[in-house]
Structures are given as structure tokens and as C-alpha cells.
Design a protein around this motif. Structure first.
Motif, PDB file in Angstrom:
ATOM      1  N   LEU A  75       0.852  -1.187   0.000  1.00 30.36           N
ATOM      2  CA  LEU A  75       0.000   0.000   0.000  1.00 30.36           C
ATOM      3  C   LEU A  75       0.884   1.232   0.000  1.00 30.36           C
ATOM      4  O   LEU A  75       1.842   1.305   0.767  1.00 30.36           O
ATOM      5  CB  LEU A  75      -0.923  -0.009   1.218  1.00 30.36           C
ATOM      6  CG  LEU A  75      -1.900   1.160   1.398  1.00 30.36           C
ATOM      7  CD1 LEU A  75      -3.140   0.700   2.167  1.00 30.36           C
ATOM      8  CD2 LEU A  75      -1.247   2.322   2.151  1.00 30.36           C
ATOM      9  N   LYS A  76       0.569   2.182  -0.873  1.00 34.10           N
ATOM     10  CA  LYS A  76       1.318   3.431  -0.931  1.00 34.10           C
ATOM     11  C   LYS A  76       0.350   4.598  -1.095  1.00 34.10           C
ATOM     12  O   LYS A  76      -0.561   4.553  -1.923  1.00 34.10           O
ATOM     13  CB  LYS A  76       2.301   3.443  -2.114  1.00 34.10           C
ATOM     14  CG  LYS A  76       3.386   2.381  -2.045  1.00 34.10           C
ATOM     15  CD  LYS A  76       4.369   2.652  -0.911  1.00 34.10           C
ATOM     16  CE  LYS A  76       5.456   1.589  -0.873  1.00 34.10           C
ATOM     17  NZ  LYS A  76       6.380   1.804   0.267  1.00 34.10           N
ATOM     18  N   TYR A  77       0.567   5.647  -0.289  1.00 33.06           N
ATOM     19  CA  TYR A  77      -0.172   6.884  -0.504  1.00 33.06           C
ATOM     20  C   TYR A  77       0.389   7.606  -1.723  1.00 33.06           C
ATOM     21  O   TYR A  77       1.592   7.556  -1.987  1.00 33.06           O
ATOM     22  CB  TYR A  77      -0.080   7.787   0.717  1.00 33.06           C
ATOM     23  CG  TYR A  77      -1.230   7.582   1.682  1.00 33.06           C
ATOM     24  CD1 TYR A  77      -2.369   8.381   1.608  1.00 33.06           C
ATOM     25  CD2 TYR A  77      -1.199   6.568   2.633  1.00 33.06           C
ATOM     26  CE1 TYR A  77      -3.430   8.186   2.473  1.00 33.06           C
ATOM     27  CE2 TYR A  77      -2.250   6.367   3.497  1.00 33.06           C
ATOM     28  CZ  TYR A  77      -3.368   7.178   3.413  1.00 33.06           C
ATOM     29  OH  TYR A  77      -4.424   6.977   4.255  1.00 33.06           O
ATOM     30  N   SER A  82      -5.576  12.657  -2.040  1.00 33.35           N
ATOM     31  CA  SER A  82      -6.259  11.871  -1.005  1.00 33.35           C
ATOM     32  C   SER A  82      -6.440  10.434  -1.472  1.00 33.35           C
ATOM     33  O   SER A  82      -7.365   9.743  -1.050  1.00 33.35           O
ATOM     34  CB  SER A  82      -7.624  12.493  -0.705  1.00 33.35           C
ATOM     35  OG  SER A  82      -8.416  12.552  -1.887  1.00 33.35           O
ATOM     36  N   LEU A  83      -5.533   9.981  -2.359  1.00 29.28           N
ATOM     37  CA  LEU A  83      -5.608   8.639  -2.925  1.00 29.28           C
ATOM     38  C   LEU A  83      -4.519   7.744  -2.358  1.00 29.28           C
ATOM     39  O   LEU A  83      -3.447   8.207  -1.969  1.00 29.28           O
ATOM     40  CB  LEU A  83      -5.466   8.693  -4.453  1.00 29.28           C
ATOM     41  CG  LEU A  83      -6.478   9.540  -5.230  1.00 29.28           C
ATOM     42  CD1 LEU A  83      -6.087   9.597  -6.701  1.00 29.28           C
ATOM     43  CD2 LEU A  83      -7.885   8.981  -5.068  1.00 29.28           C
ATOM     44  N   LEU A  84      -4.816   6.461  -2.342  1.00 33.22           N
ATOM     45  CA  LEU A  84      -3.789   5.470  -2.049  1.00 33.22           C
ATOM     46  C   LEU A  84      -3.955   4.308  -3.016  1.00 33.22           C
ATOM     47  O   LEU A  84      -5.027   4.088  -3.578  1.00 33.22           O
ATOM     48  CB  LEU A  84      -3.835   5.014  -0.590  1.00 33.22           C
ATOM     49  CG  LEU A  84      -5.130   4.462   0.004  1.00 33.22           C
ATOM     50  CD1 LEU A  84      -5.260   2.961  -0.259  1.00 33.22           C
ATOM     51  CD2 LEU A  84      -5.164   4.722   1.493  1.00 33.22           C
ATOM     52  N   VAL A  85      -2.867   3.576  -3.232  1.00 26.55           N
ATOM     53  CA  VAL A  85      -2.845   2.472  -4.193  1.00 26.55           C
ATOM     54  C   VAL A  85      -2.423   1.204  -3.465  1.00 26.55           C
ATOM     55  O   VAL A  85      -1.496   1.222  -2.645  1.00 26.55           O
ATOM     56  CB  VAL A  85      -1.864   2.760  -5.356  1.00 26.55           C
ATOM     57  CG1 VAL A  85      -1.880   1.615  -6.362  1.00 26.55           C
ATOM     58  CG2 VAL A  85      -2.209   4.071  -6.047  1.00 26.55           C
ATOM     59  N   VAL A  96      -7.106   1.463  -6.652  1.00 25.02           N
ATOM     60  CA  VAL A  96      -6.965   2.856  -6.242  1.00 25.02           C
ATOM     61  C   VAL A  96      -8.095   3.180  -5.273  1.00 25.02           C
ATOM     62  O   VAL A  96      -9.267   2.907  -5.553  1.00 25.02           O
ATOM     63  CB  VAL A  96      -7.014   3.808  -7.455  1.00 25.02           C
ATOM     64  CG1 VAL A  96      -6.834   5.264  -7.005  1.00 25.02           C
ATOM     65  CG2 VAL A  96      -5.948   3.423  -8.480  1.00 25.02           C
ATOM     66  N   TRP A  97      -7.731   3.785  -4.135  1.00 24.84           N
ATOM     67  CA  TRP A  97      -8.679   4.063  -3.064  1.00 24.84           C
ATOM     68  C   TRP A  97      -8.736   5.557  -2.788  1.00 24.84           C
ATOM     69  O   TRP A  97      -7.737   6.251  -2.899  1.00 24.84           O
ATOM     70  CB  TRP A  97      -8.280   3.331  -1.783  1.00 24.84           C
ATOM     71  CG  TRP A  97      -8.193   1.857  -1.938  1.00 24.84           C
ATOM     72  CD1 TRP A  97      -7.179   1.151  -2.518  1.00 24.84           C
ATOM     73  CD2 TRP A  97      -9.147   0.885  -1.508  1.00 24.84           C
ATOM     74  NE1 TRP A  97      -7.437  -0.192  -2.479  1.00 24.84           N
ATOM     75  CE2 TRP A  97      -8.640  -0.386  -1.865  1.00 24.84           C
ATOM     76  CE3 TRP A  97     -10.377   0.959  -0.854  1.00 24.84           C
ATOM     77  CZ2 TRP A  97      -9.329  -1.568  -1.590  1.00 24.84           C
ATOM     78  CZ3 TRP A  97     -11.056  -0.212  -0.575  1.00 24.84           C
ATOM     79  CH2 TRP A  97     -10.541  -1.458  -0.944  1.00 24.84           C
TER      80      TRP A  97
END
Length: 362
Positions: A75-77, A82-85, A96-97
């Protein structure tokens, strides 16, 4: 210890990622689905840069969260968004979150970045950058490394390689330079401006095969360029090599850590440089401990080295998911506090610890 905090997660995690605003993100990696992704507020002592007396609150708090239908292995910001992958089995696609606004406590999956690799391919290793646009560097094998714009899903770089070595890690050295580490220990430098140049992996000389390796990239001195960033490679046997990225074929130092073998898969192997403590690094993934070393005086003799501190807290916990003694699954350094680390184990325990300075620069 100077300080020690413990928090019990609902499920084991294999990653700890620092989020904007000094938050911490963790996620489950179970195969049954319904894995939580949580953003935690750390104890107040971790949110200040200097000691400010006693705090009544000493626990973590869940700030927001969501659920993933697949295991989360990485997990990486994405900086400045305001997304993380995230990535994880059963294939090399990315999720993508969106970490929603302050009035919401939901982390929601908003899109998927698919790759040409189908099911059965190793899960993708990832790194993020926002120097030009929000980018994610990802790939599971050397012949499938690419950079994708997170929001538009546009492919901006595709590496060219004649071989398909499995990757164990990758990193942006700067907005143009990439560093890739193969599972068998080879390093490979790539330039985003030269997509047609073939990726050639450089082997580690005089190292027996059959081991699995991981990589940790350090921070160069303030004002230095990417070529001064130190690179550490750790093998499943405990061999640790330090490298200058300008000459990856000749390690600067080579030592043996006093750790048990990590096994053939070595899936939790981890080495990381301290961002605020010059010359220090930590290793884990061999058992229920985290070892901290001072590498400033190392040479290439290959001799055994002693850690300056060993965190054994997880080893005295419960049992892991398979009934075995707890195994440290991840660790990371606090970005500002020099001797503060976070570590997680297979029993779901999350520890934050700071050891007392005893000798030397560390």
C-alpha cells in the motif's frame, strides 16, 4: 526502552505506511476476503517532534477505514492527493482508493489499474510519486515494469527487458530515475526519459544462488542528488550488502546478520534505512524480532555484525495465524523521531517503540 506502545489489530498486516498528517495506514492480507484497510491516529507522543511531558491517551485510534476483497500485500499513498494504491494476489493489478473528506470515515475503492499480466502472475510491487502528476510505478517482473498516471490511468512509461526476473522491490530515486531489485538480488537502474533502453540487471558478485533478496533505499545527505542515496540489500540467509547506485556491481560493504534463515519464500523479509539517524538501518522477517544496526563502520569482509538494539516484544506475544510463534511481518521508521520504529507481527500485534541511546552516534 524509552517508550513502547502496543495495539491489537483485528487481523495481521504485512505493511505499515505513513499517511499525510502523521497518520498510519495498515491493511489485512487474509485470503478469505473482507480485509480491512485502516487509517490510524497514533498516540499523542508520536504526533509531537519533542517530548512534552506525560499524555493521558496512550493508544491508537481508528480514524477511517474500508474493506478490500483481496489480500493487501502493498500500500502506498499518492503524495499531494487523497488517494492510495494497493496491490496483492491473485494477479498484478492495482486498486486505487479514495480517503474521503474529514466528515466521512470511509476509505472507498474508486478504480482498478489493470495490467497485461493475467492471473497467476506475482503481485505487483509499487512506488508512488507526484513530481509531475500523480504517478504509480508498478510491476511484478522485470519485463513488465511501467508507470501509470493514477487518475487518468494513462501509461507514461513501459520498461524494455529481454528477461523476466521476478521483482522484490522498486523505487523512484527522483522523477526520472528508477531503481529495481530482483528477487535473486540483481539491481537495475532505469531512466524514464529513455523508455527504449533495455533494462539490464547487475548481479551481486560471489553470492550463491537460491536466496531471496529485498531492497531498502536510504535518503542521501541534504542537498545531494539521487546518486548518493545508499541502497541496502538483504538476503533470506541474513547477508546484508550496501551499494552505491553509481556502481551497483561493487558492494561497498558486505556483512552477515545474526538471524535464523528466513526460509525459501522469505515473504516478510524487510530492510529499511533510518530517515533521521545517519548510517542506521533495521532488518526483520526472520523471526519475532527487529534488529537495528549501525552500518557506518562496515567493510566488505563478510563478517558477522552485532545489532545495537533488538526489539523482542512480538516474540513474547500470542501465536500467529498458523499456530506458530509470531513472525514480524513489517516494520518502518518514524519520519522525524530518530530512534522510533513501528512493527507488526503475524499475531495481529502492532508495536511502536523507542530505545534509549546507549553508545555511539546511534
Amino acid at each position: 526502552y524509552r517508550d513502547l506502545h502496543a495495539f491489537e489489530l483485528q487481523a495481521p498486516t504485512r505493511l505499515i505506511e505513513w499517511a499525510p498528517g502523521n497518520r498510519i495506514c495498515v491493511a489485512g492480507y487474509g485470503d478469505s476476503g473482507g480485509n480491512e484497510i485502516l487509517q490510524l491516529l497514533p498516540p499523542p507522543t508520536l504526533q509531537v517532534t519533542q517530548t512534552q511531558g506525560l499524555f493521558s491517551e496512550r493508544d491508537f485510534k481508528v480514524e477511517c477505514g474500508g474493506f478490500s476483497g483481496r489480500p493487501v500485500y502493498s500500500l502506498k499513498y499518492v503524495p499531494d492527493t487523497s488517494l492510495l494504491v494497493t496491490s496483492g494476489p491473485p494477479d498484478s493489478s492495482l486498486q486505487v482508493w479514495q480517503v474521503l473528506a474529514e466528515d466521512s470515515d470511509v476509505i472507498k475503492c474508486v478504480s482498478t489499474i489493470t495490467t497485461e499480466n493475467g492471473p497467476g502472475q506475482p503481485w505487483a510491487k509499487i512506488a508512488t510519486l507526484s513530481a509531475r502528476a500523480p504517478w504509480v510505478l508498478h510491476g511484478s517482473r522485470l519485463d513488465g515494469v511501467q508507470i501509470t498516471e493514477v487518475e487518468s490511468k494513462k501509461n507514461v512509461y513501459m520498461g524494455a527487458s529481454r528477461t523476466a526476473e521476478e521483482l522484490s522491490g522498486l523505487a523512484f530515486l527522483d522523477c526520472n530515475t528508477l531503481l529495481l531489485c530482483c528477487a535473486e538480488g540483481q539491481l537495475c537502474l532505469a531512466d524514464v526519459r529513455q523508455p527504449q533502453s533495455p533494462l539490464e540487471a547487475t548481479s551481486i558478485p560471489s553470492v550463491p544462488g537460491g536466496e531471496r533478496w529485498c531492497m531498502g533505499v536510504g535518503h542521501g545527505a541534504q542537498g545531494s542528488d539521487s546518486s548518493s542515496q545508499p541502497v541496502a540489500r538483504l538476503s533470506s540467509r541474513g547477508l546484508l550488502t550496501l551499494t552505491d547506485v553509481r556502481k551497483t556491481s561493487e558492494p561497498l560493504a558486505s556483512v552477515m546478520c545474526r538471524v535464523p534463515p528466513a526460509g525459501s519464500d522469505a515473504e516478510f523479509l524487510c530492510v529499511s534505512w533510518a530517515p533521521a539517524l545517519e548510517g542506521c538501518l533495521a532488518v526483520s522477517g526472520f523471526d519475532g524480532t527487529v534488529h537495528v544496526y549501525n552500518a557506518q563502520s562496515w567493510d566488505s569482509s563478510g563478517g558477522e555484525v552485532e545489532p545495537i538494539f533488538v526489539h523482542k516484544g512480538h516474540a513474547f506475544g500470542g501465536v500467529g495465524s498458523g499456530g506458530d510463534p509470531p513472525l514480524v511481518t513489517a516494520h518502518t521508521w518514524h519520519p522525524q523521531k530518530p530512534r522510533t520504529l513501528l512493527s507488526a507481527a503475524s499475531d495481529g500485534s502492532l508495536h511502536v517503540w523507542d530505545w534509549v541511546q546507549s553508545c555511539g552516534k546511534c
